[in-house]
Structures are given as C-alpha cells and as structure tokens.
Design an enzyme around this catalytic site. Structure first.
Site, PDB file in Angstrom:
ATOM      1  N   GLY A  65     -74.157  27.118 -21.113  1.00  0.00           N
ATOM      2  CA  GLY A  65     -73.671  28.111 -20.140  1.00  0.00           C
ATOM      3  C   GLY A  65     -74.614  28.277 -18.963  1.00  0.00           C
ATOM      4  CE  LYS A  87     -67.312  22.976 -23.691  1.00  0.00           C
ATOM      5  NZ  LYS A  87     -67.727  24.364 -23.568  1.00  0.00           N
ATOM      6  CB  VAL A 128     -65.941  28.747 -15.794  1.00  0.00           C
ATOM      7  CG1 VAL A 128     -67.163  28.236 -15.040  1.00  0.00           C
ATOM      8  CG2 VAL A 128     -66.251  28.828 -17.284  1.00  0.00           C
ATOM      9  CE  LYS A 159     -71.056  23.875 -25.259  1.00  0.00           C
ATOM     10  NZ  LYS A 159     -70.909  25.210 -25.838  1.00  0.00           N
ATOM     11  CG  ASP A 206     -67.990  23.758 -27.514  1.00  0.00           C
ATOM     12  OD1 ASP A 206     -67.384  23.545 -26.449  1.00  0.00           O
ATOM     13  OD2 ASP A 206     -69.095  24.344 -27.558  1.00  0.00           O
TER      14      ASP A 206
HETATM   15  P1  NDP Z   1     -59.778  28.912 -18.906  1.00  0.00           P
HETATM   16  O1  NDP Z   1     -58.789  28.509 -19.943  1.00  0.00           O
HETATM   17  O2  NDP Z   1     -60.160  30.348 -18.805  1.00  0.00           O
HETATM   18  O3  NDP Z   1     -59.272  28.447 -17.458  1.00  0.00           O
HETATM   19  C1  NDP Z   1     -58.688  27.203 -17.224  1.00  0.00           C
HETATM   20  C2  NDP Z   1     -58.121  27.184 -15.822  1.00  0.00           C
HETATM   21  O4  NDP Z   1     -57.632  25.871 -15.557  1.00  0.00           O
HETATM   22  C3  NDP Z   1     -56.947  28.149 -15.597  1.00  0.00           C
HETATM   23  O5  NDP Z   1     -57.008  28.692 -14.324  1.00  0.00           O
HETATM   24  C4  NDP Z   1     -55.720  27.240 -15.732  1.00  0.00           C
HETATM   25  O6  NDP Z   1     -54.631  27.666 -14.901  1.00  0.00           O
HETATM   26  C5  NDP Z   1     -56.261  25.935 -15.175  1.00  0.00           C
HETATM   27  N1  NDP Z   1     -55.611  24.781 -15.796  1.00  0.00           N
HETATM   28  C6  NDP Z   1     -55.712  24.353 -17.056  1.00  0.00           C
HETATM   29  N2  NDP Z   1     -54.982  23.237 -17.234  1.00  0.00           N
HETATM   30  C7  NDP Z   1     -54.407  22.967 -16.058  1.00  0.00           C
HETATM   31  C8  NDP Z   1     -53.538  21.960 -15.584  1.00  0.00           C
HETATM   32  N3  NDP Z   1     -53.079  20.981 -16.384  1.00  0.00           N
HETATM   33  N4  NDP Z   1     -53.152  21.982 -14.290  1.00  0.00           N
HETATM   34  C9  NDP Z   1     -53.581  22.960 -13.470  1.00  0.00           C
HETATM   35  N5  NDP Z   1     -54.432  23.940 -13.833  1.00  0.00           N
HETATM   36  C10 NDP Z   1     -54.812  23.953 -15.116  1.00  0.00           C
HETATM   37  O7  NDP Z   1     -61.062  27.999 -19.160  1.00  0.00           O
HETATM   38  P2  NDP Z   1     -62.596  28.383 -18.929  1.00  0.00           P
HETATM   39  O8  NDP Z   1     -62.796  28.879 -17.553  1.00  0.00           O
HETATM   40  O9  NDP Z   1     -63.068  29.198 -20.074  1.00  0.00           O
HETATM   41  O10 NDP Z   1     -63.276  26.946 -19.116  1.00  0.00           O
HETATM   42  C11 NDP Z   1     -63.229  25.969 -18.102  1.00  0.00           C
HETATM   43  C12 NDP Z   1     -64.179  24.830 -18.470  1.00  0.00           C
HETATM   44  O11 NDP Z   1     -65.505  25.329 -18.543  1.00  0.00           O
HETATM   45  C13 NDP Z   1     -63.912  24.201 -19.847  1.00  0.00           C
HETATM   46  O12 NDP Z   1     -64.201  22.829 -19.764  1.00  0.00           O
HETATM   47  C14 NDP Z   1     -64.900  24.889 -20.765  1.00  0.00           C
HETATM   48  O13 NDP Z   1     -65.258  24.105 -21.862  1.00  0.00           O
HETATM   49  C15 NDP Z   1     -66.062  25.051 -19.815  1.00  0.00           C
HETATM   50  N6  NDP Z   1     -66.978  26.126 -20.166  1.00  0.00           N
HETATM   51  C16 NDP Z   1     -66.494  27.389 -20.430  1.00  0.00           C
HETATM   52  C17 NDP Z   1     -67.356  28.413 -20.685  1.00  0.00           C
HETATM   53  C18 NDP Z   1     -66.874  29.801 -20.975  1.00  0.00           C
HETATM   54  O14 NDP Z   1     -67.717  30.669 -21.234  1.00  0.00           O
HETATM   55  N7  NDP Z   1     -65.582  30.079 -20.917  1.00  0.00           N
HETATM   56  C19 NDP Z   1     -68.809  28.206 -20.688  1.00  0.00           C
HETATM   57  C20 NDP Z   1     -69.219  26.837 -20.387  1.00  0.00           C
HETATM   58  C21 NDP Z   1     -68.325  25.850 -20.142  1.00  0.00           C
HETATM   59  P3  NDP Z   1     -53.898  29.080 -15.114  1.00  0.00           P
HETATM   60  O15 NDP Z   1     -54.903  30.120 -14.686  1.00  0.00           O
HETATM   61  O16 NDP Z   1     -52.721  29.033 -14.220  1.00  0.00           O
HETATM   62  O17 NDP Z   1     -53.576  29.165 -16.574  1.00  0.00           O
HETATM   63  N1  HSE Z   2     -66.644  27.875 -25.859  1.00  0.00           N
HETATM   64  C1  HSE Z   2     -67.966  27.599 -25.457  1.00  0.00           C
HETATM   65  C2  HSE Z   2     -68.925  28.465 -26.257  1.00  0.00           C
HETATM   66  C3  HSE Z   2     -68.146  27.883 -24.002  1.00  0.00           C
HETATM   67  O1  HSE Z   2     -68.473  29.419 -26.885  1.00  0.00           O
HETATM   68  O2  HSE Z   2     -70.122  28.161 -26.274  1.00  0.00           O
HETATM   69  C4  HSE Z   2     -69.508  27.479 -23.506  1.00  0.00           C
HETATM   70  O3  HSE Z   2     -69.635  26.094 -23.473  1.00  0.00           O
END
Ligand code: NDP
Ligand code: HSE
Length: 428
Positions: free
Chosen positions: A134, A105, A14, A205, A201
């Site tokens: 999303g 969430k 994201v 939500k 999850d």
């Molecule tokens: P990712 O796992 O792809 O990315 C997480 C990011 O956070 C990475 O850059 C990671 O660093 C960093 N990170 C995680 N933990 C730490 C920490 N302790 N200290 C520093 N940096 C940290 O997650 P997503 O982008 O998929 O999801 C992010 C949020 O959005 C979540 O809450 C998810 O539920 C929500 N979400 C996701 C969707 C999706 O389609 N993926 C859709 C809707 C909501 P590094 O890159 O170095 O590993």
């Molecule tokens: N893991 C979640 C999904 C991301 O698949 O719907 C969006 O919240």
C-alpha cells in the site's frame, strides 16, 4: 506552466484516493514538479454510479479507447484490478508510447516480462509502488535505496485485509465474517476477497518482491500459499494463551543456492516486532548484506495510503520526463542462479479434530513418529464432545515429511475427522 495529462483506468478505492490527493495537495505538487498535472480522462465501468469527485463534462468515460488512444495523455494510471482487461489496456497504452503507473499486483506478477520488454521497446516507464505494501515505499526502497545490497531475506505482513481480520478476531473476539465485512467496507479487500483470504494476493506480492530482491523470475503459481480461511477461534485462543499472535506471513529467504519462498499463517511470539503490526498495517523485514536488518512499516491498504504510493509514482515519471532521464527500473534487476524450494523446514502447530476415545492419541503419535515428526507439545482443548480438537506443536521438521505424516493421519478416517489447521510457529 507546462501541462502533463494523465488518464486513469478505474475510479474505485484507490482511484478516488489519487484524485483526493491531487485536489488536496495541488499547490505542493505543482511546486515539486514545476508542471500542472491534469486528469484528462477517467475510465469507469458504470457511468451512472455516484462519485465523490467532480469532473468536467467528457472526462469520465466507459470507453477505454477514449483514454488509451488520446494523443495528449502522457501517463496511464491503471487502478482497475484483475488481469484482464487490465493487461490488454496497459499493453496497448505502452504501444501507444504512454508511461504506466499501476497498483495491480496480479497484473505485474503475472505479466511483468512482457510488460517491461514492451515498455523498453517503446521507451516508456512502468511504476508499481502501490502494488506491494500500500502506502509503504517498499519497491523504491528495495530497487533504489538498497540497490547496493545483496538481499538475503524478506519476511513480512503484506495483506491489509487478512491482518485486519486477524486483529479484530484476537483483540475484539469478532467473528471471521463480521471482520471481513468491515475490511470490505473500509476498502481494503480486493473486489473478490477470495484472493486476500486464501493467500493468493500475498503470493502475487511475494512474486514481485522476489523479482526485485533476488533477481529471480518466479511465477506466482510456483509459490506455495495458504491463507487464513482455516483459522478458527481455536487458533486465536491457543495463540493468546501461549504468548503468540497469528499472522499471515510472506517469506523469501536465501539458503546458499536455494530460495525458500512461501506464504503461510504463522504463530509468532508476542515479543516479535511483527506481532505488534495490527489492523490494515503492513510491515516488511528486509535483510541486506550491507544495510543489515531493516523494517518498513505503514498502512498496507486503503484509499489515501495507496493513493499516496500511486501519486509518488506519477510524480517520479513527471520528473523523469522533465529531465529526459530514464532509470530503466525493472522487476528483475540482476539475475541470480537460485533454485526455488518452496517451504523447507519449520516448527508447526497442527489442530486435528479427532474422536475422544482411548488409544487415539497413541495411534496419532505413532504415525507422526514413524514419519520423523517430533512432538514438542500436545493439548486437548475440549472434553465430552464427539469430535474434539487436539493441538500438536512439532519440533523443526521438513515440510514434505510433515505433509506425508498428515496424509497418513487423514487415512485414519475412524479417528481423525479432519486436519483442521496448520500454522507455522516462529521462534520456537
Ligand atoms: P475498486 O474495485 O474499488 O475499483 C475498481 C475501479 O475500476 C472502479 O472504478 C471500476 O468501475 C473500474 N473498473 C473495474 N473493471 C473495469 C472495466 N472492465 N472497465 C472499466 N472500468 C473498470 O478497486 P481498488 O481501487 O480497491 O483497487 C484497484 C487496484 O489497486 C487493484 O489492482 C488492487 O489490487 C490495487 N490495490 C488496492 C488497494 C486497496 O486498498 N484497495 C491497495 C493496494 C493495491 P466502477 O467504479 O464503475 O465500478
Ligand atoms: N487487498 C489488498 C490488501 C489491498 O488487503 O492488502 C492492498 O494490496
């Protein structure tokens, strides 16, 4: 042009989507807000991971305090996921007077009371559009566009990963593991996909949706949830042969002073609009006392769709700051006195794995009948094996009665090997 600085916590699926949108749509965004939004700091865990986005020296950091304590940062965008340390970081940011945008969430559903109370005390805003659905503007639609309605029902598909898996299993005959791997590669799944697969999850939500729709503070743990882990080829074939589609549905429905609320895999008839929602798409059906029935549809997961929701939230806050206005939006809009009853009644598909011997069906139907569970249809899907699947579809029955009947069936250990899968059946 005036500058507003943002700090981003997390640059994964994201976070990268947000960066791409700011890069691609820079001019459009400048024109809309009248300011230049600059990314001052980005927190990551692993500094040596290759990144698609180019950042000036010193922007990327692995030290959260560099972001949270930067006096020039106005808005913190939390995209790390999980509850800790995200909660501590967000709380600290709020106490430092920073507005918050998050797509998390788990964080909002678990800590909204403390977060919004602290935000109010510090005069800052929290936005969480990306946390449900999303890229679909679900939160804004319910809290703002439908603010003049009493919401009576919400039913939807609000997990992209599981919907993607179920679609691949039914349309391509793909196996569960292979479909999950694809969903992970596409960035739909949570870092630990267990929460997607077991329905948790969706329950996070749904807790958020219940708070904004019914003004009820419900904890995620009080929402009964069941995911798709027990769905095998048997369920997919049964659905296809019977004119149904298997979907993981989130439901919250008012019944007078009660709120029926649960997450359950469900057989829905193919003519139902939710049956056509495929892949990572999500859809939310809403019934309000003024608007009537409404359905929102779009990509429920993925980098750019979710990034779109996050950017929308950032722009919303920028516009508020520019006008010094406040909407004071809260997950709990107006308290209602509702008693939560989890899952009330339904028609159910039940797959039992039983031994293939005379008298087995009789013993099972006796137990079901004794518990007031009326059978609408029964079919045995295989012959000649040691354990065979027998599928019952029930007429409407109270969930607690069903569970009691199934408990008794589990005790018939010599003949019932497993209560393998339970689906709700809609439109039966
Ligand atoms: P990712 O796992 O792809 O990315 C997480 C990011 O956070 C990475 O850059 C990671 O660093 C960093 N990170 C995680 N933990 C730490 C920490 N302790 N200290 C520093 N940096 C940290 O997650 P997503 O982008 O998929 O999801 C992010 C949020 O959005 C979540 O809450 C998810 O539920 C929500 N979400 C996701 C969707 C999706 O389609 N993926 C859709 C809707 C909501 P590094 O890159 O170095 O590993
Ligand atoms: N893991 C979640 C999904 C991301 O698949 O719907 C969006 O919240």
């Amino acid at each position: 042009m005036a500058v507003i600085n943002i700090g981003i916590l997390g640059l994964g699926t994201v976070g990268s989507g947000v960066m791409n949108i700011f890069q691609e749509n820079r001019e459009r965004i400048r024109e809309y807000t009248g300011v230049d939004i600059q990314t001052k700091k980005v927190l990551v865990r692993n500094m040596s991971k290759p990144r698609d986005t180019f950042f000036e020296n010193g922007t990327l950091t692995a030290d959260p305090q560099e972001v949270l304590n930067d006096p020039e940062i106005d808005i913190i965008v939390e995209l790390m996921g999980g509850i800790e340390p995200a909660f501590s970081y967000v709380l600290q940011a709020i106490e430092n007077g920073k507005h918050i945008v998050t797509a998390n969430k788990a964080l909002i559903a678990t800590h909204y009371e403390e977060l919004f109370k602290t935000a109010s005390q510090n005069g800052v805003e929290i936005r969480f559009e990306g946390s449900v659905g999303g890229g679909i503007p679900v939160i804004d639609t319910i809290t703002a566009r439908l603010a003049g309605n009493r919401i009576d029902e919400i039913v939807g598909i609000i997990n992209g990963t599981t919907n993607y898996i179920l679609t691949r299993m039914s349309k391509d005959g793909m196996g569960f593991e292979e479909a999950l791997k694809l969903a992970q590669d596409k960035g739909f799944a949570e870092a630990d996909p267990t929460s997607d697969l077991n329905g948790q999850d969706v329950s996070f939500k749904l807790a958020i949706l219940a708070a904004i729709s019914f003004g009820i503070g419900i904890e995620q743990k009080d929402i009964p949830y069941e995911g798709i882990t027990k769905i095998a080829e048997d369920e997919i074939s049964y659905a296809m042969e019977s004119g149904y589609t298997v979907k993981l549905l989130a439901t919250a429905r008012k019944r007078e002073d009660k709120l029926e609320i649960y997450v359950h895999p469900t057989l829905i008839p193919n003519h139902h609009p939710l049956a056509a929602v495929s892949n990572e798409f999500n859809a939310l059906f809403i019934r309000g006392n003024a608007v009537g029935e409404l359905m929102l549809y779009g990509k429920g997961a993925g980098s750019l769709p979710t990034g779109s929701a996050v950017v929308g939230d950032i722009l919303d806050i920028v516009k508020l700051k520019r006008k010094s206005a406040k909407t004071g939006s809260r997950p709990i809009a107006n308290k209602e006195d509702l008693r939560i009853i989890g899952e009330d009644t339904g028609s159910y598909y039940i797959r039992l794995q039983v031994i293939d011997e005379p008298g087995v069906l009789g013993a099972i139907t006796t137990v079901l009948g004794k518990n007031g569970i009326s059978i609408a249809s029964v079919s045995q899907q295989a012959l000649g094996q040691k354990d065979v699947p027998v599928i019952f579809v029930t007429h409407k029955v109270k969930r607690e009665k069903l569970d009691k009947g199934l408990e008794e069936l589990r005790e018939l250990k010599d003949i019932v090997k497993e209560v393998a899968c339970i689906l709700r059946v809609e439109g039966y």
